[in-house]
Design a protein around this motif. Structure first.
Motif, PDB file in Angstrom:
ATOM      1  N   SER A   1      45.616  23.913  58.270  1.00  0.00           N
ATOM      2  CA  SER A   1      44.603  23.002  57.722  1.00  0.00           C
ATOM      3  C   SER A   1      44.248  23.393  56.293  1.00  0.00           C
ATOM      4  O   SER A   1      44.407  24.548  55.879  1.00  0.00           O
ATOM      5  CB  SER A   1      43.342  23.048  58.579  1.00  0.00           C
ATOM      6  N   ARG A   2      43.735  22.431  55.546  1.00  0.00           N
ATOM      7  CA  ARG A   2      43.381  22.685  54.144  1.00  0.00           C
ATOM      8  C   ARG A   2      42.327  23.783  54.036  1.00  0.00           C
ATOM      9  O   ARG A   2      42.369  24.594  53.108  1.00  0.00           O
ATOM     10  CB  ARG A   2      42.886  21.385  53.489  1.00  0.00           C
ATOM     11  N   ASP A   3      41.390  23.797  54.973  1.00  0.00           N
ATOM     12  CA  ASP A   3      40.342  24.821  54.932  1.00  0.00           C
ATOM     13  C   ASP A   3      40.922  26.216  55.117  1.00  0.00           C
ATOM     14  O   ASP A   3      40.522  27.169  54.431  1.00  0.00           O
ATOM     15  CB  ASP A   3      39.272  24.555  56.008  1.00  0.00           C
ATOM     16  N   VAL A   4      41.871  26.340  56.048  1.00  0.00           N
ATOM     17  CA  VAL A   4      42.525  27.642  56.292  1.00  0.00           C
ATOM     18  C   VAL A   4      43.302  28.062  55.037  1.00  0.00           C
ATOM     19  O   VAL A   4      43.207  29.200  54.577  1.00  0.00           O
ATOM     20  CB  VAL A   4      43.461  27.574  57.527  1.00  0.00           C
ATOM     21  N   GLN A   5      44.057  27.109  54.476  1.00  0.00           N
ATOM     22  CA  GLN A   5      44.837  27.411  53.262  1.00  0.00           C
ATOM     23  C   GLN A   5      43.931  27.883  52.127  1.00  0.00           C
ATOM     24  O   GLN A   5      44.227  28.863  51.444  1.00  0.00           O
ATOM     25  CB  GLN A   5      45.591  26.161  52.792  1.00  0.00           C
ATOM     26  N   LYS A   6      42.809  27.177  51.929  1.00  0.00           N
ATOM     27  CA  LYS A   6      41.896  27.527  50.831  1.00  0.00           C
ATOM     28  C   LYS A   6      41.278  28.909  51.041  1.00  0.00           C
ATOM     29  O   LYS A   6      41.147  29.688  50.105  1.00  0.00           O
ATOM     30  CB  LYS A   6      40.800  26.466  50.687  1.00  0.00           C
ATOM     31  N   ASP A   7      40.945  29.203  52.280  1.00  0.00           N
ATOM     32  CA  ASP A   7      40.354  30.496  52.611  1.00  0.00           C
ATOM     33  C   ASP A   7      41.340  31.640  52.310  1.00  0.00           C
ATOM     34  O   ASP A   7      40.986  32.638  51.674  1.00  0.00           O
ATOM     35  CB  ASP A   7      39.942  30.504  54.094  1.00  0.00           C
ATOM     36  N   VAL A   8      42.586  31.454  52.737  1.00  0.00           N
ATOM     37  CA  VAL A   8      43.626  32.474  52.538  1.00  0.00           C
ATOM     38  C   VAL A   8      43.962  32.616  51.040  1.00  0.00           C
ATOM     39  O   VAL A   8      44.157  33.725  50.534  1.00  0.00           O
ATOM     40  CB  VAL A   8      44.883  32.128  53.385  1.00  0.00           C
ATOM     41  N   PHE A   9      43.977  31.494  50.337  1.00  0.00           N
ATOM     42  CA  PHE A   9      44.220  31.499  48.892  1.00  0.00           C
ATOM     43  C   PHE A   9      43.119  32.306  48.182  1.00  0.00           C
ATOM     44  O   PHE A   9      43.396  33.211  47.382  1.00  0.00           O
ATOM     45  CB  PHE A   9      44.253  30.052  48.392  1.00  0.00           C
ATOM     46  N   ARG A  10      41.869  32.012  48.509  1.00  0.00           N
ATOM     47  CA  ARG A  10      40.738  32.719  47.867  1.00  0.00           C
ATOM     48  C   ARG A  10      40.778  34.221  48.152  1.00  0.00           C
ATOM     49  O   ARG A  10      40.538  35.038  47.266  1.00  0.00           O
ATOM     50  CB  ARG A  10      39.408  32.139  48.361  1.00  0.00           C
ATOM     51  N   LYS A  11      41.088  34.575  49.386  1.00  0.00           N
ATOM     52  CA  LYS A  11      41.137  36.006  49.748  1.00  0.00           C
ATOM     53  C   LYS A  11      42.173  36.739  48.903  1.00  0.00           C
ATOM     54  O   LYS A  11      41.960  37.871  48.470  1.00  0.00           O
ATOM     55  CB  LYS A  11      41.486  36.154  51.234  1.00  0.00           C
ATOM     56  N   GLN A  12      43.312  36.084  48.676  1.00  0.00           N
ATOM     57  CA  GLN A  12      44.383  36.737  47.924  1.00  0.00           C
ATOM     58  C   GLN A  12      44.103  36.735  46.417  1.00  0.00           C
ATOM     59  O   GLN A  12      44.497  37.659  45.708  1.00  0.00           O
ATOM     60  CB  GLN A  12      45.730  36.088  48.256  1.00  0.00           C
ATOM     61  N   MET A  13      43.385  35.722  45.941  1.00  0.00           N
ATOM     62  CA  MET A  13      42.955  35.720  44.542  1.00  0.00           C
ATOM     63  C   MET A  13      41.979  36.882  44.314  1.00  0.00           C
ATOM     64  O   MET A  13      42.027  37.563  43.292  1.00  0.00           O
ATOM     65  CB  MET A  13      42.288  34.388  44.179  1.00  0.00           C
ATOM     66  N   LYS A  14      41.122  37.092  45.298  1.00  0.00           N
ATOM     67  CA  LYS A  14      40.144  38.190  45.215  1.00  0.00           C
ATOM     68  C   LYS A  14      40.871  39.541  45.185  1.00  0.00           C
ATOM     69  O   LYS A  14      40.504  40.448  44.440  1.00  0.00           O
ATOM     70  CB  LYS A  14      39.189  38.100  46.403  1.00  0.00           C
ATOM     71  N   LEU A  15      41.925  39.643  45.997  1.00  0.00           N
ATOM     72  CA  LEU A  15      42.728  40.870  46.024  1.00  0.00           C
ATOM     73  C   LEU A  15      43.376  41.112  44.656  1.00  0.00           C
ATOM     74  O   LEU A  15      43.369  42.240  44.147  1.00  0.00           O
ATOM     75  CB  LEU A  15      43.802  40.765  47.113  1.00  0.00           C
ATOM     76  N   ALA A  16      43.913  40.048  44.070  1.00  0.00           N
ATOM     77  CA  ALA A  16      44.543  40.165  42.739  1.00  0.00           C
ATOM     78  C   ALA A  16      43.517  40.620  41.706  1.00  0.00           C
ATOM     79  O   ALA A  16      43.803  41.461  40.851  1.00  0.00           O
ATOM     80  CB  ALA A  16      45.146  38.820  42.327  1.00  0.00           C
ATOM     81  N   GLU A  17      42.310  40.059  41.817  1.00  0.00           N
ATOM     82  CA  GLU A  17      41.227  40.433  40.898  1.00  0.00           C
ATOM     83  C   GLU A  17      40.902  41.934  41.054  1.00  0.00           C
ATOM     84  O   GLU A  17      40.799  42.668  40.080  1.00  0.00           O
ATOM     85  CB  GLU A  17      40.000  39.587  41.223  1.00  0.00           C
ATOM     86  N   GLU A  18      40.788  42.344  42.306  1.00  0.00           N
ATOM     87  CA  GLU A  18      40.463  43.742  42.616  1.00  0.00           C
ATOM     88  C   GLU A  18      41.520  44.717  42.087  1.00  0.00           C
ATOM     89  O   GLU A  18      41.208  45.784  41.575  1.00  0.00           O
ATOM     90  CB  GLU A  18      40.343  43.861  44.143  1.00  0.00           C
ATOM     91  N   LEU A  19      42.807  44.314  42.204  1.00  0.00           N
ATOM     92  CA  LEU A  19      43.903  45.208  41.817  1.00  0.00           C
ATOM     93  C   LEU A  19      44.387  44.981  40.375  1.00  0.00           C
ATOM     94  O   LEU A  19      45.332  45.626  39.928  1.00  0.00           O
ATOM     95  CB  LEU A  19      45.086  45.028  42.772  1.00  0.00           C
ATOM     96  N   SER A  20      43.750  44.027  39.683  1.00  0.00           N
ATOM     97  CA  SER A  20      44.164  43.664  38.308  1.00  0.00           C
ATOM     98  C   SER A  20      45.645  43.307  38.241  1.00  0.00           C
ATOM     99  O   SER A  20      46.375  43.757  37.353  1.00  0.00           O
ATOM    100  CB  SER A  20      43.883  44.800  37.320  1.00  0.00           C
ATOM    101  N   LEU A  21      46.082  42.505  39.206  1.00  0.00           N
ATOM    102  CA  LEU A  21      47.482  42.056  39.228  1.00  0.00           C
ATOM    103  C   LEU A  21      47.536  40.545  38.979  1.00  0.00           C
ATOM    104  O   LEU A  21      46.624  39.804  39.360  1.00  0.00           O
ATOM    105  CB  LEU A  21      48.119  42.354  40.586  1.00  0.00           C
ATOM    106  N   PRO A  22      48.629  40.059  38.362  1.00  0.00           N
ATOM    107  CA  PRO A  22      48.791  38.612  38.212  1.00  0.00           C
ATOM    108  C   PRO A  22      49.154  37.964  39.547  1.00  0.00           C
ATOM    109  O   PRO A  22      49.544  38.653  40.494  1.00  0.00           O
ATOM    110  CB  PRO A  22      49.943  38.491  37.216  1.00  0.00           C
ATOM    111  N   VAL A  23      49.022  36.638  39.595  1.00  0.00           N
ATOM    112  CA  VAL A  23      49.350  35.901  40.823  1.00  0.00           C
ATOM    113  C   VAL A  23      50.496  34.920  40.568  1.00  0.00           C
ATOM    114  O   VAL A  23      50.696  34.470  39.445  1.00  0.00           O
ATOM    115  CB  VAL A  23      48.128  35.115  41.369  1.00  0.00           C
ATOM    116  N   VAL A  24      51.221  34.624  41.650  1.00  0.00           N
ATOM    117  CA  VAL A  24      52.271  33.604  41.612  1.00  0.00           C
ATOM    118  C   VAL A  24      51.760  32.469  42.495  1.00  0.00           C
ATOM    119  O   VAL A  24      51.625  32.630  43.709  1.00  0.00           O
ATOM    120  CB  VAL A  24      53.603  34.159  42.165  1.00  0.00           C
ATOM    121  N   ILE A  25      51.443  31.334  41.858  1.00  0.00           N
ATOM    122  CA  ILE A  25      50.773  30.250  42.584  1.00  0.00           C
ATOM    123  C   ILE A  25      51.728  29.128  42.964  1.00  0.00           C
ATOM    124  O   ILE A  25      52.506  28.639  42.138  1.00  0.00           O
ATOM    125  CB  ILE A  25      49.593  29.710  41.752  1.00  0.00           C
TER     126      ILE A  25
END
Length: 261
Positions: A110-134
């Motif tokens: 579902s879109r809600d699940v996708q958005k939740d998982v996307f946000r969690k991984q964006m947060k991880l990238a922010e925490e680790l100062s790594l770029p993302v592949v979207i």
């Protein structure tokens, strides 16, 4: 005599089952054909492990680890910790990806699940100062909205399929635009416009192999050295020397994936 290209594939899936029978042979072949670097991107939970393994076995392969929107249901409570643990042990993991949204298939999570998982991984990238592949398919608005929530994070919008306006918004946020073999297709008018408008220092080239093979190999299993056709096409669109374009795109890749920002 024209100089030989030094190709970097900024998005590949060499751990895909389509390479199971001849992976080593293919990886040797692309190397012999001028490929000097590959970013292998995880998609499923299983591919976190297989991508990590490829980076350990091949000196010219680096990795991105993440859960693809089509596999968003595979994100468990400890998956982010697992990704972190791979990154801690392996300095060849240079990005979080492939992450994002995919509204194309009805059977996707579902879109809600996708958005939740996307946000969690964006947060991880922010925490680790790594770029993302979207990954963004038929979800431009929601993708942009989530990208804006994380102003510290930059990356690449891979296999770009949006408008010139969308590309400009992504670039404003510090993102790169990833072009696949689709740019070589006859019906790629919208993408040609994006390539015309995108600044040279914001362009990356990729295969998304085994998918998206460029002309004249359309429909075949894609391989990294086919990127030469993509580079030549973009150079033609931007009316610049193809070898110079090749070097510029490599420079862009290194700028994005260097851990010391």
């Amino acid at each position: 005599m024209e100089k030989k290209f030094k190709i970097i594939d900024s998005h590949a899936h060499y751990d895909d089952e389509k390479f199971d029978e001849d992976r080593e042979q293919v990886l040797n072949e692309i190397r012999e054909n001028g490929v000097v670097g590959v970013l292998n991107c995880a998609a499923s939970y299983e591919s976190l492990k297989t991508t990590n393994k490829l980076t350990e076995e091949y000196d010219f392969i680096v990795g991105a680890l993440g859960i693809h929107p089509e596999n968003a249901d595979e994100m468990k409570e400890d998956t982010l910790d697992e990704i972190k643990s791979y990154i801690k042990k392996n300095d060849k993991i240079v990005a979080i990806g492939e992450i994002g949204l995919d509204y194309y298939w009805d059977e996707n999570p579902s879109r809600d699940v996708q958005k939740d998982v996307f946000r969690k991984q964006m947060k991880l990238a922010e925490e680790l100062s790594l770029p993302v592949v979207i990954h963004d398919r038929d979800a431009h608005q929601d993708t942009l909205e989530i990208m804006r929530e994380f102003p510290e994070v930059i990356g690449v919008v891979h296999c770009f399929s949006g408008s010139v306006e969308f590309a400009k918004e992504c670039i404003k946020l510090g993102y790169y635009i990833g072009f696949t073999g689709v740019i070589t297709f006859k019906n790629a008018k919208k993408l040609v416009e994006v390539a015309k408008e995108a600044p040279l220092d914001r362009i990356l080239v990729e295969t998304d192999c085994p998918y998206m093979a460029p002309e004249p190999n359309r429909g075949k299993r894609n391989k990294s050295h086919y990127i030469e056709y993509i580079i030549r096409k973009i150079a033609e669109i931007k009316q610049i020397d193809a070898y110079e374009a090749n070097l510029k795109f490599n420079e862009n890749f290194f700028r994005l994936t260097q851990k010391e920002k």
